[in-house]
Design a protein around this motif. Structure first.
Motif, mmCIF file in Angstrom:
data_model
loop_
_atom_site.group_PDB
_atom_site.id
_atom_site.type_symbol
_atom_site.label_atom_id
_atom_site.label_comp_id
_atom_site.label_asym_id
_atom_site.label_seq_id
_atom_site.Cartn_x
_atom_site.Cartn_y
_atom_site.Cartn_z
ATOM 1 N N ALA A 2 0.830 -1.195 0.000
ATOM 2 C CA ALA A 2 0.000 0.000 0.000
ATOM 3 C C ALA A 2 0.865 1.245 0.000
ATOM 4 O O ALA A 2 1.925 1.294 0.590
ATOM 5 C CB ALA A 2 -0.919 0.020 1.228
ATOM 6 N N GLU A 3 0.397 2.270 -0.700
ATOM 7 C CA GLU A 3 1.091 3.543 -0.702
ATOM 8 C C GLU A 3 1.009 4.164 0.693
ATOM 9 O O GLU A 3 -0.063 4.245 1.278
ATOM 10 C CB GLU A 3 0.441 4.486 -1.708
ATOM 11 C CG GLU A 3 0.658 4.063 -3.155
ATOM 12 C CD GLU A 3 2.114 4.147 -3.558
ATOM 13 O OE1 GLU A 3 2.521 3.363 -4.422
ATOM 14 O OE2 GLU A 3 2.845 4.984 -2.994
ATOM 15 N N ALA A 471 -17.100 -3.869 3.096
ATOM 16 C CA ALA A 471 -16.582 -3.735 1.739
ATOM 17 C C ALA A 471 -15.109 -4.122 1.689
ATOM 18 O O ALA A 471 -14.322 -3.755 2.573
ATOM 19 C CB ALA A 471 -16.769 -2.304 1.250
ATOM 20 N N ALA A 472 -14.744 -4.840 0.656
ATOM 21 C CA ALA A 472 -13.349 -5.250 0.499
ATOM 22 C C ALA A 472 -12.449 -4.054 0.233
ATOM 23 O O ALA A 472 -11.232 -4.126 0.443
ATOM 24 C CB ALA A 472 -13.235 -6.255 -0.649
ATOM 25 N N SER A 473 -13.031 -2.948 -0.231
ATOM 26 C CA SER A 473 -12.242 -1.761 -0.534
ATOM 27 C C SER A 473 -11.947 -0.918 0.696
ATOM 28 O O SER A 473 -11.239 0.086 0.601
ATOM 29 C CB SER A 473 -12.990 -0.900 -1.564
ATOM 30 O OG SER A 473 -14.256 -0.496 -1.055
ATOM 31 N N HIS A 474 -12.491 -1.304 1.851
ATOM 32 C CA HIS A 474 -12.226 -0.542 3.078
ATOM 33 C C HIS A 474 -10.725 -0.548 3.351
ATOM 34 O O HIS A 474 -10.063 -1.574 3.241
ATOM 35 C CB HIS A 474 -12.970 -1.173 4.258
ATOM 36 C CG HIS A 474 -13.026 -0.300 5.467
ATOM 37 N ND1 HIS A 474 -11.928 -0.081 6.271
ATOM 38 C CD2 HIS A 474 -14.044 0.413 6.009
ATOM 39 C CE1 HIS A 474 -12.255 0.730 7.266
ATOM 40 N NE2 HIS A 474 -13.545 1.041 7.131
ATOM 41 N N PRO A 475 -10.144 0.618 3.673
ATOM 42 C CA PRO A 475 -8.689 0.693 3.870
ATOM 43 C C PRO A 475 -8.151 -0.330 4.866
ATOM 44 O O PRO A 475 -7.092 -0.917 4.651
ATOM 45 C CB PRO A 475 -8.479 2.125 4.376
ATOM 46 C CG PRO A 475 -9.637 2.894 3.835
ATOM 47 C CD PRO A 475 -10.792 1.937 3.814
ATOM 48 N N LEU A 476 -8.871 -0.551 5.971
ATOM 49 C CA LEU A 476 -8.373 -1.487 6.983
ATOM 50 C C LEU A 476 -8.398 -2.927 6.499
ATOM 51 O O LEU A 476 -7.731 -3.792 7.084
ATOM 52 C CB LEU A 476 -9.192 -1.354 8.269
ATOM 53 C CG LEU A 476 -8.965 -0.065 9.069
ATOM 54 C CD1 LEU A 476 -9.899 -0.009 10.269
ATOM 55 C CD2 LEU A 476 -7.519 0.051 9.522
ATOM 56 N N ARG A 478 -7.038 -3.961 3.997
ATOM 57 C CA ARG A 478 -5.738 -4.237 3.379
ATOM 58 C C ARG A 478 -4.703 -4.695 4.392
ATOM 59 O O ARG A 478 -3.612 -5.113 4.014
ATOM 60 C CB ARG A 478 -5.233 -2.979 2.659
ATOM 61 C CG ARG A 478 -6.173 -2.444 1.600
ATOM 62 C CD ARG A 478 -5.446 -1.567 0.599
ATOM 63 N NE ARG A 478 -4.670 -0.513 1.229
ATOM 64 C CZ ARG A 478 -5.123 0.717 1.466
ATOM 65 N NH1 ARG A 478 -6.362 1.030 1.144
ATOM 66 N NH2 ARG A 478 -4.348 1.623 2.018
ATOM 67 N N VAL A 479 -5.014 -4.604 5.685
ATOM 68 C CA VAL A 479 -4.081 -5.061 6.710
ATOM 69 C C VAL A 479 -4.085 -6.588 6.735
ATOM 70 O O VAL A 479 -5.124 -7.212 6.965
ATOM 71 C CB VAL A 479 -4.471 -4.510 8.100
ATOM 72 C CG1 VAL A 479 -3.502 -5.020 9.161
ATOM 73 C CG2 VAL A 479 -4.475 -2.984 8.080
ATOM 74 N N GLN A 480 -2.938 -7.186 6.493
ATOM 75 C CA GLN A 480 -2.859 -8.640 6.394
ATOM 76 C C GLN A 480 -3.056 -9.299 7.762
ATOM 77 O O GLN A 480 -3.795 -10.265 7.898
ATOM 78 C CB GLN A 480 -1.499 -9.048 5.802
ATOM 79 C CG GLN A 480 -1.266 -8.530 4.400
ATOM 80 C CD GLN A 480 -2.286 -9.077 3.411
ATOM 81 O OE1 GLN A 480 -2.660 -10.259 3.466
ATOM 82 N NE2 GLN A 480 -2.758 -8.223 2.511
ATOM 83 N N ARG A 481 -2.386 -8.782 8.784
ATOM 84 C CA ARG A 481 -2.537 -9.319 10.133
ATOM 85 C C ARG A 481 -3.692 -8.594 10.820
ATOM 86 O O ARG A 481 -3.551 -7.445 11.233
ATOM 87 C CB ARG A 481 -1.268 -9.115 10.945
ATOM 88 C CG ARG A 481 -0.066 -9.891 10.464
ATOM 89 C CD ARG A 481 1.068 -9.732 11.487
ATOM 90 N NE ARG A 481 1.374 -8.320 11.757
ATOM 91 C CZ ARG A 481 1.982 -7.888 12.857
ATOM 92 N NH1 ARG A 481 2.318 -8.742 13.804
ATOM 93 N NH2 ARG A 481 2.242 -6.605 13.017
ATOM 94 N N LYS A 482 -4.815 -9.243 10.942
ATOM 95 C CA LYS A 482 -5.965 -8.595 11.572
ATOM 96 C C LYS A 482 -5.695 -8.287 13.042
ATOM 97 O O LYS A 482 -6.255 -7.342 13.598
ATOM 98 C CB LYS A 482 -7.209 -9.485 11.439
ATOM 99 C CG LYS A 482 -7.635 -9.713 9.992
ATOM 100 C CD LYS A 482 -7.794 -8.388 9.246
ATOM 101 C CE LYS A 482 -8.118 -8.621 7.778
ATOM 102 N NZ LYS A 482 -8.171 -7.351 7.009
ATOM 103 N N GLY A 483 -4.825 -9.080 13.663
ATOM 104 C CA GLY A 483 -4.473 -8.783 15.040
ATOM 105 C C GLY A 483 -3.756 -7.450 15.182
ATOM 106 O O GLY A 483 -3.780 -6.827 16.256
ATOM 107 N N GLU A 534 1.703 -1.803 7.372
ATOM 108 C CA GLU A 534 0.624 -1.731 8.352
ATOM 109 C C GLU A 534 0.479 -0.323 8.919
ATOM 110 O O GLU A 534 -0.623 0.198 9.072
ATOM 111 C CB GLU A 534 0.882 -2.733 9.477
ATOM 112 C CG GLU A 534 0.687 -4.183 9.055
ATOM 113 C CD GLU A 534 1.156 -5.159 10.110
ATOM 114 O OE1 GLU A 534 0.791 -6.354 10.028
ATOM 115 O OE2 GLU A 534 1.914 -4.751 11.021
ATOM 116 N N LEU A 535 1.611 0.318 9.223
ATOM 117 C CA LEU A 535 1.554 1.670 9.762
ATOM 118 C C LEU A 535 1.043 2.668 8.736
ATOM 119 O O LEU A 535 0.386 3.652 9.087
ATOM 120 C CB LEU A 535 2.939 2.096 10.267
ATOM 121 C CG LEU A 535 3.412 1.429 11.563
ATOM 122 C CD1 LEU A 535 4.834 1.864 11.895
ATOM 123 C CD2 LEU A 535 2.475 1.748 12.712
ATOM 124 N N SER A 536 1.328 2.408 7.451
ATOM 125 C CA SER A 536 0.835 3.323 6.419
ATOM 126 C C SER A 536 -0.681 3.267 6.307
ATOM 127 O O SER A 536 -1.316 4.224 5.853
ATOM 128 C CB SER A 536 1.464 2.977 5.066
ATOM 129 O OG SER A 536 0.959 1.741 4.571
#
Length: 621
Positions: A2-3, A471-476, A478-483, A534-536
């Motif tokens: 992610a940018e 929605a799959a397009s929700h920014p969050l 995109r976080v791979q580790r849900k934890g 993740e921080l981005s």
């Protein structure tokens, strides 16, 4: 991957020069190159470098160029000074002026009760006048509203609780705190200490905003609990009125963002709903049998030099963070600003007003949350956008987008002058009629609005959602580790809890230190657990690179220069475009879904890392 940050809308760029440069007698030089010791250039020098990605890097040593930040701030902003007054000829200045006076009245009640009547309505109003007049005329960023807010009330009555048992004169002690803090503010400005804002992200801003929101809610509850001294009838009526004020003001905001009524009706309700609600319920309690209930109303009235130094240090820490965070949020990425900021010069002015307030025996004014971003939001010129591709049941879907912000000085000055007018005898009598239950409702309104727009709230709402309906397009998403989301929110809540908990004790005077510690925690500790990607997503810069040019940009950020010759002219905001925008609505006319999609994309990319679109950008819903 992610940018980490998307360049905000076009109008963030300087109208007369490439980003990162300022005009200097016909030649261009780097605006902050010589005064930023810990970062390299974030922005390109020319149009030819527009596609090049540049990264801030830590330096090998620290150097200080005294006064450099203030001088550069003034050089950047001075060419815009005349336009700051000329551009005020816009209707949006009117609603931006009206609302801001109300919170000062609510905090005057709180300090009146907790400082044994040392600070009342007149003192709080005069502090607001001082901040408004000085910052509207002399500040580099006049959009920031300066006055009395929650954190400084906590500071004031905590100092009162500590020093009055010793027999120390409260006003004399506060005077010395103000004078010492003025010197410290000036020292920070001279040494360019605001460059450290490059490390401030949404993480610390959201935690502090969450804390301020709960302070509002707590103050509202405290006001209601004091009503029992007037009897059960008065207490229950006050609670009812407070909840009705909250419901009515919130409903006005909902209507403003809906498709009900005509556009001009919705805008009127949204712009003036809260002030009219306060006026209505002030009279409402005198209808029928309620006029026989005696309600508490807004009260109105007309050696330790070196001991004050530790208190002055804590006040300086609080104001450095509080005021600058207010300024950052008021110039957030959701606002397409065209004129440059000036953090160093403004912190110098804040020191001046702090010293003057100490000498006058009034509360110390500083930047306000959430009033400062609400002020910028009220100055947004918007337009209605329709998607021509929609058909059938979806036809007619519209969205409001922000074309530009009316960046001027008049609304801030007008607020100060109107506040000064309320200090006259006749108007103080009118203010005395406001029931304390109405002011409690106003506290609730501000608290709910601040919570609604907070990044912590948006993350918690996401975590509570049904995954199958998200929605799959929700920014969050995109976080791979849900934890990682849970851990990040837990850290934010821990930071809020620590700050709020200490303010409930006699040690509340030290809460600015905890707030300041949030910055190194985010910069140095969080990257050890969370990945850069993740921080981005979870976090984001508070303001755009254009706004942060005064302090050297956002630390560790990669940005791409998206400007071009044609777009740069557009971003400069020519008079032809501005006239066209104003004629369609003051932002009211229908537009096409072409100019506004950049704004929507920007909001989506900010996502959960920043304040939600709904509160601080209510006019763009």
């Amino acid at each position: 991957m992610a940018e980490p940050y998307a360049m905000p809308s076009a109008s963030h760029l300087h109208p007369t020069s490439a980003p990162g440069t300022v005009p200097d007698n016909g030649r261009e030089k780097r605006a902050w190159q010589t005064r930023l010791p810990f970062a390299s250039s974030l922005l390109p020098n020319s149009h030819q470098e527009s596609d090049e990605m540049l990264t801030a890097r830590a330096p090998s040593r620290w150097s200080v160029n005294f006064f450099r930040g203030m001088v550069d701030d003034i050089k950047r902003r001075a060419p815009c000074y005349w336009s700051d007054w000329k551009d005020a000829w816009d209707y949006r200045v009117v609603p931006a002026t009206v609302y801001i006076i109300l919170p000062a009245l609510a905090f005057s009640l709180d300090m009146f009760e907790k400082t044994a009547s040392s600070f009342g309505v007149n003192e709080v109003l005069l502090a607001s006048v001082l901040g408004s007049v000085v910052f509207s005329i002399f500040a580099c960023q006049p959009l920031v509203i300066v006055g009395v807010t929650g954190p400084i009330t906590v500071f004031n009555y905590t100092v009162f609780d500590i020093i009055t048992p010793r027999g120390t004169n409260y006003f004399a002690f506060m005077c010395w705190i103000g004078l010492w803090s003025m010197v410290m503010h000036w020292g920070l400005a001279i040494t360019n200490a605001c460059n450290a804002l490059t490390y401030v992200t949404r993480f610390s801003c959201d935690i502090f905003g969450f804390y301020v929101a709960f302070i509002y809610l707590q103050k509202g509850i405290q006001v209601l609990t004091r009503q029992w001294t007037s009897g059960e009838q008065a207490a229950y009526l006050s609670i009812t009125v407070a909840l009705l004020v909250l419901g009515a003001a919130y409903l006005c905001g909902v209507i403003g963002g809906s498709t009900l009524f005509q556009r001009y009706v919705r805008k009127f309700i949204e712009d003036y709903g809260t002030p009219l609600t306060i006026i209505f319920f002030t009279g409402f309690v005198h209808i029928g049998r309620m006029q026989g209930v005696e309600l508490e109303t807004l009260p109105t009235n007309v050696g330790d030099v070196f001991v004050a130094i530790p208190f002055a240090i804590l006040l300086t820490i609080l104001f450095w963070f509080d005021h600058n965070v207010s300024a950052l949020i008021a110039q957030g990425t959701e606002f397409p600003l065209r004129k440059p900021a000036g953090f160093h010069w403004d912190i110098f002015l804040l020191g001046l007003t702090t010293g003057i307030a100490g000498l006058l025996g009034i509360p110390f004014p500083n930047g306000l949350i959430p009033q400062a971003p609400f002020h910028t939001n009220a100055l947004c010129v918007t337009r209605q956008v329709t998607d021509e591709s929609e058909t059938g049941a979806e036809k007619g879907h519209t969205t409001r987008v922000v074309d530009h912000v009316v960046e001027q000085r008049v609304s801030n000055l007008a607020q100060g002058l109107l506040t000064l007018g309320t200090m006259s005898g006749p108007l103080l009598i009118v203010l005395h009629l406001i029931p304390q239950g109405v002011l409690a409702g106003l506290f609730f309104v501000m608290g709910v609005q601040a919570l609604e727009g907070n990044g912590i709230t948006s993350k918690m709402v996401y975590l509570a959602k049904d995954r199958s309906l998200t929605a799959a397009s929700h920014p969050l998403s995109r976080v791979q580790r849900k934890g990682a989301i849970w851990y990040f929110v837990a850290l934010e809540l821990f930071g809020f809890g620590a700050t709020f908990a200490i303010t409930q004790t006699i040690a509340a005077i030290g809460f600015p230190v905890i707030i300041l510690l949030l910055i190194p925690v985010r910069t140095f500790l969080l990257p050890k657990y969370f990945t850069r990607e993740e921080l981005s997503i979870l976090d984001a810069p508070t303001a755009s690179p254009f706004t942060m040019e005064s302090v050297g940009g956002n630390y560790g950020e990669q940005v791409s220069d998206l400007h071009g010759g044609t777009n740069a002219n557009e971003r400069a905001g020519s008079s032809e475009r501005r006239d066209e925008d104003d004629s369609t609505e003051r932002g009211e006319g229908p537009g096409k879904l072409a100019g506004g999609d950049n704004y929507e994309l920007q909001q989506q990319q900010r996502g959960a890392g920043g304040l939600s679109h709904r509160s601080y950008s209510r006019t763009a819903r």
